[in-house]
Design an enzyme around this catalytic site. Structure first.
Site, PDB file in Angstrom:
ATOM      1  N   HIS A   1     -10.098  -3.932  -6.141  1.00 22.68           N
ATOM      2  CA  HIS A   1      -8.945  -4.293  -5.310  1.00 22.68           C
ATOM      3  C   HIS A   1      -9.412  -4.649  -3.907  1.00 22.68           C
ATOM      4  O   HIS A   1     -10.490  -4.257  -3.484  1.00 22.68           O
ATOM      5  CB  HIS A   1      -7.947  -3.132  -5.236  1.00 22.68           C
ATOM      6  CG  HIS A   1      -8.440  -1.939  -4.472  1.00 22.68           C
ATOM      7  ND1 HIS A   1      -9.379  -1.069  -4.988  1.00 22.68           N
ATOM      8  CD2 HIS A   1      -8.148  -1.484  -3.232  1.00 22.68           C
ATOM      9  CE1 HIS A   1      -9.630  -0.128  -4.091  1.00 22.68           C
ATOM     10  NE2 HIS A   1      -8.911  -0.349  -3.015  1.00 22.68           N
TER      11      HIS A   1
ATOM     12  N   ASN B   1       0.854  -1.180   0.000  1.00 16.00           N
ATOM     13  CA  ASN B   1       0.000   0.000   0.000  1.00 16.00           C
ATOM     14  C   ASN B   1       0.898   1.241   0.000  1.00 16.00           C
ATOM     15  O   ASN B   1       1.860   1.324   0.754  1.00 16.00           O
ATOM     16  CB  ASN B   1      -0.892  -0.010   1.249  1.00 16.00           C
ATOM     17  CG  ASN B   1      -1.999   1.014   1.157  1.00 16.00           C
ATOM     18  OD1 ASN B   1      -1.757   2.195   0.925  1.00 16.00           O
ATOM     19  ND2 ASN B   1      -3.220   0.560   1.335  1.00 16.00           N
TER      20      ASN B   1
END
Ligand SMILES: [Zn+2]
Ligand SMILES: [Zn+2]
Length: 336
Positions: A169, A78
């Protein structure tokens, strides 16, 4: 008349109050569906691999290079992580009172498809299977790391569920602590086991199979149903029928069947509620409590169709405007 119901696995109470109920089709559909298969500015789109941190894992065509085209599933760190892989695990006291730790962990993004305009409900079965296989692979790898206590896989779909990125996602967070929310579930399950000698999730599932009224879908090894005390309209749980403690225990054949039931369940919600915002979470036991008799992994799907306001924050009691039996009947009748 409003009704209070309690979930025997979590001990959470909900209020079922149908006075303010909307029709199911009015619950979602706030945003237009994406049309474009590829978006220039989207970091998760095919061809934009340079816009993300380097990949951790990708399922790609043989011979294609990492961080280039040729993938169908791509897992990356991330860019704005909640926890990072470096640091010390020591718990410390601040001002002789407050407990503190460095934010050590993993925060990964699973890009579920190279195409921008798909969602699990509209993908083909094979692609959904690959997503759940990728979850499994990361879960198995990370659970071997003694640093981690909890691995949570979750998905935010839509602004109301906490994401503005439309590209399909999901995320994974591995943390060095077991948070209270998880600890509470484990303790309740343990308490039930001590009293009854059975896993509360196994018992709940048998009960739901027998009663049938809240079941949405069933395969040989999985079941999806609306919990008796659903927190929100159309909250749905998916459980493996065979007792398993943690997601890492699922076999590749199991993944195939899970993908089948998860996709169809999500498609029913997508069609019936007009593409609502939703979250799902895969709950497993903490990494150091493997193979226990009292806890059972499960997926919780929570459509975000009602606002969480002061009462919910203050009491932890959610108000649900749709009776779970009616929600299940409505979803059962939607063709996928
Ligand atoms: Zn995209
Ligand atoms: Zn069980």
């Amino acid at each position: 008349m409003p009704e209070l119901r309690q979930n025997p696995a979590t001990k959470e109470w909900v209020i079922i109050a149908t006075e303010r109920a909307k029709r199911p089709e009015e619950l979602g559909g706030k945003e237009e569906a994406e049309i474009e298969e590829k978006v220039k500015t989207c970091p998760f789109c095919l061809g934009n691999e340079h816009m993300t941190p380097g990949e951790i894992l990708a399922y790609r065509t043989y011979g294609t290079k990492s961080d280039s085209k040729g993938w169908w599933i791509r897992i990356i760190p991330n860019k704005y992580p909640a926890l990072i892989p470096k640091g010390e695990l020591r718990r410390m006291k601040i001002d002789g009172f407050y407990r503190h730790m460095q934010g050590v962990g993993e925060h990964e993004v699973i890009i579920e498809s190279p195409k921008h305009n798909l969602t699990i409900a509209t993908m083909d079965d094979k692609q959904v299977e690959e997503i759940f296989l990728a979850y499994r692979e990361r879960y198995i790898t990370l659970s071997k790391d003694p640093k981690f206590e909890m691995i949570l896989i979750f998905k935010n779909h839509g602004k109301g569920a906490g994401t503005s990125l439309k590209h399909p996602h999901s995320q994974l967070i591995a943390s060095p602590i077991t948070p209270m929310h998880i600890r509470h579930r484990i303790q309740e399950a343990m308490r039930y086991f001590d009293d009854n000698g059975e896993c509360v999730y196994c018992v709940m599932m048998k009960k739901e199979k027998e009663l049938e009224e809240r079941v949405v879908l069933e395969t040989d090894n999985f079941i999806s149903f609306e919990p008796y005390a659903s927190r929100s309209p159309f909250e749905t749980w998916i459980l493996p029928k065979k007792h398993q403690t943690s997601y890492e225990e699922i076999t590749p054949e199991g993944v195939k069947e899970l993908a089948y039931i998860a996709k169809r369940t999500l498609k029913k919600i997508y069609k019936g509620l007009n593409n609502p915002d939703f979250n799902y979470v895969i709950y497993s036991s903490p990494c150091h409590e493997k193979d226990v008799e009292y806890y059972h992994w499960h997926i919780q799907i929570l459509p975000r169709v009602a606002a969480v306001a002061g009462f919910e924050l203050g009491s932890g009691i959610y108000i649900n405007t749709v009776i779970p039996e009616n929600a299940a009947k409505y979803l059962r009748e939607i063709e996928t």
